[in-house]
Design an enzyme around this catalytic site. Structure first.
Site, mmCIF file in Angstrom:
data_model
loop_
_atom_site.group_PDB
_atom_site.id
_atom_site.type_symbol
_atom_site.label_atom_id
_atom_site.label_comp_id
_atom_site.label_asym_id
_atom_site.label_seq_id
_atom_site.Cartn_x
_atom_site.Cartn_y
_atom_site.Cartn_z
ATOM 1 N N GLU A 144 0.888 -1.163 0.000
ATOM 2 C CA GLU A 144 0.000 0.000 0.000
ATOM 3 C C GLU A 144 0.921 1.207 0.000
ATOM 4 O OE1 GLU A 144 -1.333 2.771 0.310
ATOM 5 O OE2 GLU A 144 -2.862 2.784 1.866
ATOM 6 N N GLU A 153 4.530 8.412 -4.001
ATOM 7 C CA GLU A 153 5.318 7.958 -2.850
ATOM 8 C C GLU A 153 6.403 6.962 -3.253
ATOM 9 O OE1 GLU A 153 2.762 6.505 0.223
ATOM 10 O OE2 GLU A 153 1.853 8.461 0.596
#
Length: 641
Positions: A144, A153
């Site tokens: 995730e 990210e």
């Protein structure tokens, strides 16, 4: 040891650097993270659980042991799901040490220490082999690593490395696939977040127009995405120019590349207009068949708008084309999505990049200074003609033919308003090099470079010589307790401990127009600053109480400024009009409001047996600009919920 930490100013949106204790950074990271918001995302949790169960079953059906690699485990929730689903062993990687320590405790408390190994490393540092962190490669990859932009990210480099060094070739992945979607729109409101519009000023000599420099008009803008809650944007604020287009997909079960790439999608515009903005979002499919899907689509593109899941950790993206371009209904165009290892951006072309070979791998970069100085809401604020008219009206009431105006600016157009409205002399302070260069360009474009004197200094460093001898969510913090049957109270304790630090007494900047909320009290004046008087050297302190007049959950307090330009003219950075009978609020869309989250809240099960109150203490340090506060609810639950 001391460290420097960035903190957003809730009024200006700029980042200010403060000296803090060495432990400050990660404690505030915990306190302000979206970990709790993710754990509250039931749709996300259920879909991950279903995907993990299916992946473990597929591996078991092949007669293999289910060895799981969980990159970015956080609280260890997905690893515990995997073991519960039948995985033989799970390697849970978490680079953030405080969170890795919490994951170890959570795993132990839930009885999975014999099946889950928490590794406090970056995934690229994990070793495989007899003496390594993992004895062999895994065959199920759970991650995730996504943000609102999907890849912001570092998901692509992490997947790329994992497949090359940590995973078997025929591995399963949860999620299995991600797809990014885009929709081209025309929107004056959103475009006002990216470009400076002509600003009109009514003067005694007629209308004057402040025009943007040609450099700013040509500038492709900031390279960063603007992530917002698109569900809170009215459909009347934009015109749809294209269908929802699937731009590109990433298969996480196979080798992933983080190299720059572009993907073109041909379409016929649904309407004629000005192509300005690309709205974008993504979905993830947890299984190869695409039966288990988690989508970030806004309500108008959602298969079942009634089932929308509220999320703050994943929202939707607004991208701006380098320049607005006219489009004609039915005349084919190509929308191109570009990405590198961390960012996505868009361009509009007449033919696909595969046909004409025109590929733009480099990200657009601001070269006009404005996008470096003004954030998106600030652009919208400056473009707000009603706000400009209010300032102009206020200036008319105080300006005299011999007025000398000093504008404390950092990128404000007030100095130009003062000049056009008749001030004899105007000086403007531009304390940053970026604002100094930008305002020089704007003055030159409007032939005012010899009319307004620019002083590049901080206000407190001014001397008489400089003056020529004249004197601007609760669930992020809400306790999780149990999450999908797993005990994560340790995470709650970490957040509570982190909130004991100094900044827990400070407010966080949030654009409340994106977050539907109700006021439980009427607005109340806390502090007053008279800008006509010298700044007091000592702290300014206010104490009092606020009466709650409406039933409901009291999650926090909101603070904002109201600038009284004249006795008859006020500009609010918060509420734009009184709350409705039920308390629904209309917030200024150009400003962030300062939100102070309570660590406890009123029991929503208990009826209000008379007026409930909130006691407060607010202290302002004029010399540093720091505001600390404390709010205490009069009737709270004993268990801290």
């Amino acid at each position: 040891m001391k460290i420097f930490c960035g903190r957003a100013n809730p009024t200006t949106g700029s980042v200010e650097w403060l000296e803090e204790d060495e432990h400050y950074d990660y404690h505030q990271e915990i306190a302000r993270s979206s970990y709790a918001d993710m754990l509250h995302d039931k749709d996300r949790n259920i879909k991950y659980y279903q995907g993990i169960q299916a992946a473990v079953s597929r591996v078991k059906d092949r007669g293999q042991k289910a060895l799981v690699l969980d990159i970015g485990t956080g609280t260890g929730l997905l690893s515990m799901m995997a073991v519960t689903a039948g995985a033989d062993f799970c390697y849970a990687i978490e680079v953030f040490k405080p969170m890795a320590d919490a994951a170890v405790k959570i795993v132990e408390k839930n009885g999975f220490s014999d099946k889950i190994k928490v590794i406090n490393k970056h995934s690229t540092e994990v070793t495989v082999g007899p003496d390594g962190d993992m004895p062999c490669r895994a065959n199920i990859l759970i991650t995730e690593l996504f943000d609102t932009e999907l890849i912001g990210e570092g998901a692509l480099p992490s997947y790329e490395h994992a497949h090359r060094h940590l995973m078997k070739e025929d591995c399963e992945a949860v999620p299995h696939r991600a797809t990014i979607y885009a929709q081209l729109v025309e929107s004056r409101r959103m475009w006002s977040w990216n470009k400076l519009f002509p600003v009109r000023v009514q003067t005694s000599l007629g209308e004057q127009v402040i025009v943007p420099p040609s450099e700013l008009e040509r500038c492709p803008g900031a390279p960063s995405v603007y992530d917002i809650q698109l569900n809170q944007v009215s459909p009347t604020d934009f015109t749809v120019l294209s269908d929802v287009l699937p731009m590109f997909s990433v298969d996480f079960s196979k080798q992933v590349s983080s190299s720059a790439a572009c993907y073109g999608r041909q379409f016929e515009p649904l309407a004629s207009g000005q192509a300005q903005v690309v709205l974008s979002w993504w979905d993830i499919e947890m299984d190869p068949e695409g039966k288990i899907k988690c989508t970030m689509a806004p309500f108008w593109a959602h298969t079942d708008p009634q089932e929308l899941q509220w999320r703050d950790h994943w929202m939707q993206c607004v991208y701006f084309l380098p320049q607005e371009e006219p489009v004609v209904q039915g005349s084919a165009l190509c929308l191109v999505a570009h990405h590198d290892d961390y960012c996505v951006w868009y361009s509009l072309q007449r033919t696909s990049p595969q046909k004409n070979g025109r590929i733009h791998p480099a990200r657009p970069v601001c070269d006009c200074q404005a996008h470096l100085l003004w954030n998106r809401p600030r652009f919208g604020e400056i473009n707000d003609q009603h706000r400009t008219d209010q300032y102009a009206q206020a200036l008319r009431t105080v300006l005299k033919p011999d007025s000398v105006c000093l504008c404390v600016s950092d990128g404000s157009l007030l100095s130009m308003l003062a000049h056009y409205l008749g001030a004899e002399q105007v000086l403007t302070i531009e304390s940053s090099a970026a604002s100094h260069r930008l305002m020089k360009k704007i003055f030159k474009a409007n032939h005012l470079e010899d009319k307004i004197n620019v002083i590049e200094k901080r206000p407190e460093l001014l001397t008489s010589a400089d003056l020529e001898g004249k004197k601007d969510l609760w669930r992020i913090r809400s306790p999780c307790g149990d999450c999908e049957g797993f005990d994560v109270h340790i995470m709650d304790d970490m957040i509570k401990h982190a909130l004991d630090f100094r900044e827990s007494k400070e407010a966080e900047p949030h654009p409340l127009w994106e977050y539907p909320c109700r006021s439980l009290s009427e607005p109340q004046q806390i502090l007053t600053f008279d800008f006509r008087q010298p700044v007091p050297p000592q702290s300014v302190r206010a104490e009092g109480s606020i009466e709650l007049r409406r039933p409901g959950r009291s999650h926090g307090a909101v603070l904002w400024m109201e600038y009284h330009l004249t006795p008859d003219s006020t500009i609010s950075t918060g509420l734009l009009k009184p709350a409705e009978d039920k308390g629904y609020c209309c917030w200024n869309p150009h400003c962030k409001q300062a939100v102070y989250f309570f660590s406890t809240m009123l029991d929503p099960r208990a009826p209000l047996g008379g007026p409930q109150t909130v006691s407060y203490t607010v202290e302002f340090q004029p010399l540093t600009g720091d505001v600390t506060m404390d709010f205490t609810l009069s009737d709270t639950l004993s268990d801290g919920r």
